[in-house]
Design a protein around this motif. Structure first.
Motif, PDB file in Angstrom:
ATOM      1  N   ARG A  17      27.037  50.247  38.144  1.00 58.92           N
ATOM      2  CA  ARG A  17      26.964  48.806  38.434  1.00 58.92           C
ATOM      3  C   ARG A  17      26.538  48.032  37.195  1.00 58.92           C
ATOM      4  N   ARG A  18      25.532  48.542  36.483  1.00 57.06           N
ATOM      5  CA  ARG A  18      25.080  47.891  35.251  1.00 57.06           C
ATOM      6  C   ARG A  18      26.198  47.844  34.219  1.00 57.06           C
ATOM      7  N   ALA A  19      26.887  48.965  34.029  1.00 55.65           N
ATOM      8  CA  ALA A  19      27.989  49.027  33.053  1.00 55.65           C
ATOM      9  C   ALA A  19      29.065  48.002  33.386  1.00 55.65           C
ATOM     10  N   LEU A  20      29.291  47.800  34.660  1.00 55.37           N
ATOM     11  CA  LEU A  20      30.305  46.848  35.100  1.00 55.37           C
ATOM     12  C   LEU A  20      29.821  45.406  34.938  1.00 55.37           C
ATOM     13  N   LEU A  21      28.600  45.149  35.320  1.00 52.48           N
ATOM     14  CA  LEU A  21      28.112  43.767  35.405  1.00 52.48           C
ATOM     15  C   LEU A  21      27.565  43.191  34.105  1.00 52.48           C
ATOM     16  N   VAL A  22      27.478  43.987  33.046  1.00 51.07           N
ATOM     17  CA  VAL A  22      27.024  43.431  31.766  1.00 51.07           C
ATOM     18  C   VAL A  22      28.169  42.746  31.027  1.00 51.07           C
ATOM     19  N   HIS A  23      29.367  42.827  31.558  1.00 49.26           N
ATOM     20  CA  HIS A  23      30.536  42.221  30.904  1.00 49.26           C
ATOM     21  C   HIS A  23      31.138  41.180  31.860  1.00 49.26           C
ATOM     22  N   ALA A  41      40.594  41.950  33.633  1.00 53.12           N
ATOM     23  CA  ALA A  41      39.288  42.334  34.174  1.00 53.12           C
ATOM     24  C   ALA A  41      39.326  43.745  34.760  1.00 53.12           C
ATOM     25  N   SER A  42      40.421  44.103  35.391  1.00 53.68           N
ATOM     26  CA  SER A  42      40.562  45.460  35.931  1.00 53.68           C
ATOM     27  C   SER A  42      40.551  46.487  34.805  1.00 53.68           C
ATOM     28  N   ASN A  43      41.217  46.170  33.695  1.00 51.33           N
ATOM     29  CA  ASN A  43      41.182  47.076  32.543  1.00 51.33           C
ATOM     30  C   ASN A  43      39.762  47.229  32.011  1.00 51.33           C
ATOM     31  N   VAL A  44      39.005  46.140  31.983  1.00 50.04           N
ATOM     32  CA  VAL A  44      37.602  46.213  31.556  1.00 50.04           C
ATOM     33  C   VAL A  44      36.846  47.176  32.471  1.00 50.04           C
ATOM     34  N   ALA A  45      37.017  47.021  33.777  1.00 49.03           N
ATOM     35  CA  ALA A  45      36.317  47.881  34.742  1.00 49.03           C
ATOM     36  C   ALA A  45      36.745  49.338  34.608  1.00 49.03           C
ATOM     37  N   ILE A  46      38.039  49.563  34.456  1.00 53.81           N
ATOM     38  CA  ILE A  46      38.546  50.930  34.294  1.00 53.81           C
ATOM     39  C   ILE A  46      37.938  51.567  33.046  1.00 53.81           C
ATOM     40  N   ASP A  47      37.913  50.834  31.961  1.00 56.33           N
ATOM     41  CA  ASP A  47      37.352  51.354  30.709  1.00 56.33           C
ATOM     42  C   ASP A  47      35.863  51.644  30.835  1.00 56.33           C
ATOM     43  N   ARG A  48      35.137  50.757  31.475  1.00 52.91           N
ATOM     44  CA  ARG A  48      33.685  50.914  31.555  1.00 52.91           C
ATOM     45  C   ARG A  48      33.280  51.996  32.552  1.00 52.91           C
ATOM     46  N   LEU A  49      34.042  52.149  33.625  1.00 54.86           N
ATOM     47  CA  LEU A  49      33.674  53.104  34.671  1.00 54.86           C
ATOM     48  C   LEU A  49      34.375  54.453  34.522  1.00 54.86           C
ATOM     49  N   ARG A  50      35.451  54.478  33.753  1.00 52.37           N
ATOM     50  CA  ARG A  50      36.252  55.700  33.585  1.00 52.37           C
ATOM     51  C   ARG A  50      36.791  56.196  34.926  1.00 52.37           C
ATOM     52  N   ALA A  78      40.217  55.393  37.509  1.00 55.09           N
ATOM     53  CA  ALA A  78      41.552  54.790  37.440  1.00 55.09           C
ATOM     54  C   ALA A  78      41.685  53.526  38.287  1.00 55.09           C
ATOM     55  N   ASP A  79      41.148  53.521  39.482  1.00 55.47           N
ATOM     56  CA  ASP A  79      41.234  52.352  40.371  1.00 55.47           C
ATOM     57  C   ASP A  79      39.925  52.252  41.136  1.00 55.47           C
ATOM     58  N   PRO A  80      38.892  51.710  40.496  1.00 62.01           N
ATOM     59  CA  PRO A  80      37.574  51.664  41.137  1.00 62.01           C
ATOM     60  C   PRO A  80      37.591  50.825  42.416  1.00 62.01           C
ATOM     61  N   GLY A  81      36.971  51.335  43.467  1.00 64.13           N
ATOM     62  CA  GLY A  81      36.919  50.607  44.726  1.00 64.13           C
ATOM     63  C   GLY A  81      36.196  49.281  44.628  1.00 64.13           C
ATOM     64  N   ALA A  82      35.276  49.164  43.674  1.00 63.54           N
ATOM     65  CA  ALA A  82      34.531  47.915  43.505  1.00 63.54           C
ATOM     66  C   ALA A  82      35.391  46.806  42.917  1.00 63.54           C
ATOM     67  N   VAL A  83      36.522  47.160  42.338  1.00 59.72           N
ATOM     68  CA  VAL A  83      37.423  46.153  41.762  1.00 59.72           C
ATOM     69  C   VAL A  83      38.187  45.505  42.905  1.00 59.72           C
ATOM     70  N   VAL A  84      37.903  44.225  43.126  1.00 57.18           N
ATOM     71  CA  VAL A  84      38.536  43.507  44.234  1.00 57.18           C
ATOM     72  C   VAL A  84      39.207  42.210  43.793  1.00 57.18           C
ATOM     73  N   CYS A  85      39.308  41.976  42.492  1.00 63.76           N
ATOM     74  CA  CYS A  85      40.041  40.786  42.047  1.00 63.76           C
ATOM     75  C   CYS A  85      41.493  40.860  42.513  1.00 63.76           C
ATOM     76  N   ASP A  86      42.002  42.070  42.710  1.00 60.87           N
ATOM     77  CA  ASP A  86      43.349  42.240  43.245  1.00 60.87           C
ATOM     78  C   ASP A  86      43.438  41.769  44.689  1.00 60.87           C
ATOM     79  N   GLU A  87      42.358  41.939  45.442  1.00 57.09           N
ATOM     80  CA  GLU A  87      42.326  41.435  46.820  1.00 57.09           C
ATOM     81  C   GLU A  87      42.368  39.915  46.835  1.00 57.09           C
ATOM     82  N   PHE A  88      41.712  39.281  45.892  1.00 56.10           N
ATOM     83  CA  PHE A  88      41.746  37.818  45.814  1.00 56.10           C
ATOM     84  C   PHE A  88      43.190  37.348  45.654  1.00 56.10           C
ATOM     85  N   VAL A  89      43.897  37.901  44.680  1.00 54.71           N
ATOM     86  CA  VAL A  89      45.269  37.479  44.414  1.00 54.71           C
ATOM     87  C   VAL A  89      46.181  37.818  45.590  1.00 54.71           C
ATOM     88  N   GLY A  90      46.067  39.013  46.114  1.00 52.45           N
ATOM     89  CA  GLY A  90      46.895  39.397  47.261  1.00 52.45           C
ATOM     90  C   GLY A  90      46.644  38.516  48.473  1.00 52.45           C
TER      91      GLY A  90
END
Length: 163
Positions: free
Chosen positions: A8-14, A69-78, A80-92
């Motif tokens: 969570r920290r790795a994700l939220l510092v960016h 932003a998804s690429n940032v999350a993928i890079d930081r969390l290592r 492929a498709d982190p469940g915490a990434v929901v910006c795709d839900e916003f667009v969909g």
């Protein structure tokens, strides 16, 4: 998969991490995708007031920002498709709600759009499933939800026309 405190920290510092996790909605311990879809309704209250070309432009820009932003999350969390990434839900979800921008109706129809998007996002009929499996990175994270949103918008538009 729930994120531990270090993730969570790795994700939220960016700033990209904040965007990717839907400003925190994707950190929900239960059904983060559904939480993200519900959170998407808040900005939609303002977006629905836009003329359709501007609405579509905002959704397209949100897709591009979401892919980054998804690429940032993928890079930081290592992951492929982190469940915490929901910006795709916003667009969909915003795509699923497009028929209600074209022909405004009451809140029951918003609930129908919400339910249809969640159905297609979870069910993943072709080509949603194809995009989910074959397209990787930030664009892949976003694309399957775009297609699920398009399916939901089509069914919603047909339902609105039938009433």
């Amino acid at each position: 998969m729930r994120l531990d405190a270090a993730q969570r920290r790795a994700l939220l510092v960016h700033p990209g991490g904040w965007i990717a996790c839907g400003f925190g909605s994707g950190l929900s311990p239960w059904a983060p995708g559904t939480a993200g879809s519900a959170a998407a309704l808040v900005p939609w209250l303002a977006l629905r007031e836009l003329d359709v070309p501007y609405y579509v432009l905002v959704v397209a820009i949100a897709f591009a920002i979401g892919a980054w932003a998804s690429n940032v999350a993928i890079d930081r969390l290592r992951i492929a498709d982190p469940g915490a990434v929901v910006c795709d839900e916003f667009v969909g979800q915003w795509i699923a709600l497009l028929p209600l921008v074209l022909a405004p109706r009451g809140w029951p129809w918003v609930a129908v759009a919400f339910g249809l998007f969640r159905l297609f996002d979870v069910w993943k009929p072709w080509p949603v499933s194809w995009a989910d499996r074959r397209i990787h990175g930030g664009v892949g994270v976003m694309l399957d939800d775009v297609i699920a949103g398009a399916y939901a918008a089509l069914v919603l538009a047909l339902a609105l026309r039938a009433t």
